[in-house]
Motif scaffolding. Structure first.
Motif, mmCIF file in Angstrom:
data_model
loop_
_atom_site.group_PDB
_atom_site.id
_atom_site.type_symbol
_atom_site.label_atom_id
_atom_site.label_comp_id
_atom_site.label_asym_id
_atom_site.label_seq_id
_atom_site.Cartn_x
_atom_site.Cartn_y
_atom_site.Cartn_z
ATOM 1 N N LEU A 29 71.789 -4.484 -2.576
ATOM 2 C CA LEU A 29 70.890 -4.756 -3.645
ATOM 3 C C LEU A 29 69.308 -4.624 -3.180
ATOM 4 O O LEU A 29 69.011 -4.240 -2.310
ATOM 5 N N TYR A 41 68.736 -5.785 -8.785
ATOM 6 C CA TYR A 41 69.623 -4.668 -9.209
ATOM 7 C C TYR A 41 70.563 -4.405 -8.157
ATOM 8 O O TYR A 41 70.194 -4.456 -6.978
ATOM 9 N N LYS A 69 71.997 -1.648 -5.874
ATOM 10 C CA LYS A 69 71.046 -0.234 -5.660
ATOM 11 C C LYS A 69 71.790 1.023 -6.126
ATOM 12 O O LYS A 69 71.134 1.956 -6.661
ATOM 13 N N THR A 113 74.730 1.844 -8.458
ATOM 14 C CA THR A 113 75.487 1.408 -9.706
ATOM 15 C C THR A 113 76.937 2.143 -9.517
ATOM 16 O O THR A 113 77.842 1.580 -10.082
#
Length: 173
Positions: A35, A47, A49, A51
């Motif tokens: 993350l 977020y 890191k 996806t």
């Protein structure tokens, strides 16, 4: 019957305590979900890191594979110790495996990275990668150990368990 119940209780407790080993292995072998924290308009957001990464699925998969392995080993050990089988033994395998899975899940989450993601993101700073908490998204994974244990034990009992005596042809009980 009293002996069978006593053996079933011992098996249930032993398998439940085996959950500690499963939890430690899950914590050690499960992939970490990276993350990254950022501050947007004086509010912190977090977020994933990568996806496209499959680490979150890998966490569940690791737990399932370890649960299947523990189910296999526990069923073989129980079968070798007690070949006759029986209902209390099957209940002990299922219940002990479920309790062990629950203990492993909670232990892995407790040992895993910080569970307060926003506080952890603020502590490490903006733009720094850190690991997400260890979570089990697929709660059905908790059934891998007991189901594998029951199925393997059923198979071993069917293949190598004691047989009922065969009556000669034409005789009826």
């Amino acid at each position: 019957m009293k002996t069978e119940l006593r053996e079933a209780a011992v098996i249930t407790v032993a398998l439940a305590l085996g959950g500690v080993l499963l939890g430690l292995l899950w914590w050690w072998l499960a992939p970490h979900v990276p993350l990254i924290g950022d501050e947007v308009d004086k509010n912190w957001v977090v977020y994933v890191k990568d996806t496209e990464g499959e680490q979150a699925v890998g966490v569940d998969g690791t737990f399932i594979l370890l649960g299947l392995a523990f189910g296999l080993v526990s069923a073989v050990v129980v079968f070798l110790l007690r070949r006759r089988g029986g209902v209390p033994l099957a209940v002990a395998l299922g219940l002990g495996g479920l309790l062990g899975s629950l203990l492993a899940w909670r232990l892995g989450v407790w040992l895993g990275p910080e569970s307060d993601v926003l506080a952890h993101a603020q502590a490490v700073g903006k733009g720094v990668t850190f690991s997400a908490p260890l979570e089990l998204s697929a709660k059905g994974a908790l059934l891998a150990w007991p189901l594998a244990g029951l199925l393997v034990h059923l198979g071993l009992t069917a293949l190598f368990g004691p047989r009922d005596p065969e009556l000669p042809y034409g005789e009826r009980p």
